[in-house]
Each structure stands twice: as C-alpha cells, then as structure tokens.
Design an enzyme around this catalytic site. Structure first.
Site, PDB file in Angstrom:
ATOM      1  N   CYS A  33      75.602  64.313 -88.205  1.00 29.51           N
ATOM      2  CA  CYS A  33      76.850  64.049 -88.926  1.00 29.51           C
ATOM      3  C   CYS A  33      77.478  62.748 -88.409  1.00 29.51           C
ATOM      4  CB  CYS A  33      77.818  65.219 -88.735  1.00 29.51           C
ATOM      5  SG  CYS A  33      78.382  65.430 -87.044  1.00 29.51           S
ATOM      6  N   CYS A  93      78.567  62.840 -84.788  1.00 34.32           N
ATOM      7  CA  CYS A  93      77.440  62.848 -83.855  1.00 34.32           C
ATOM      8  C   CYS A  93      76.924  61.422 -83.646  1.00 34.32           C
ATOM      9  CB  CYS A  93      76.308  63.735 -84.376  1.00 34.32           C
ATOM     10  SG  CYS A  93      76.788  65.454 -84.634  1.00 34.32           S
TER      11      CYS A  93
END
Length: 81
Positions: A11, A14
């Site tokens: 994501c 991240c």
C-alpha cells in the site's frame, strides 16, 4: 548490520515507510539489509495486525503508522549501536 523488515501489502503507506527507511540508512551511513515482507502469514509471526509494520533486528518498532523521520533516525541509530 541492521536487519530491517517492512511488513505490508504494498500500500502507499508501506511504500512511504520503505523509502523513509532507505533515506535514513543512506543519510546516517548505516549498514542495513532492508527487506519488504508481503506475506500476511509472516505478519502474524511478529504479532503485527496493522500495516505498515516496522521490524528492526527482530523487534517490532511500529505498526499501523509511519513514524516521523526523526523518530526513525533515533530508532535505527540506537539499533545499530
């Protein structure tokens, strides 16, 4: 050498955490192996329920948020000592 693991599915948060770790490692001239872990079963091994997770030298330092850069610098410098 630091063993840094970024736990996440890929994501945006991240990715931001991974980039922040790379920046700190480069700026502070730290020796580190940065690994991106996307296997959710591995998240459970560390007890991480929310991503992104940050594991340094086997210790979970954060989960579910991106630490501010100064905090990240302190954590990584301390772990390198």
């Amino acid at each position: 050498m630091l063993d840094i693991k970024i736990l996440g599915s890929g994501c945006p948060n991240c990715i931001k955490l991974e980039k922040a770790c790379q920046e700190v490692v480069e700026e502070q001239n730290l020796e580190a192996d940065i690994e991106k872990v996307t296997d959710m079963n591995k998240f459970m091994d560390y007890g991480v329920m929310m991503t992104p997770g940050l594991v340094v030298n086997g210790k979970v330092l954060s989960q579910g948020k991106i630490p501010v850069k100064s905090t990240l610098e302190n954590w990584l410098k301390s772990a390198a000592e």
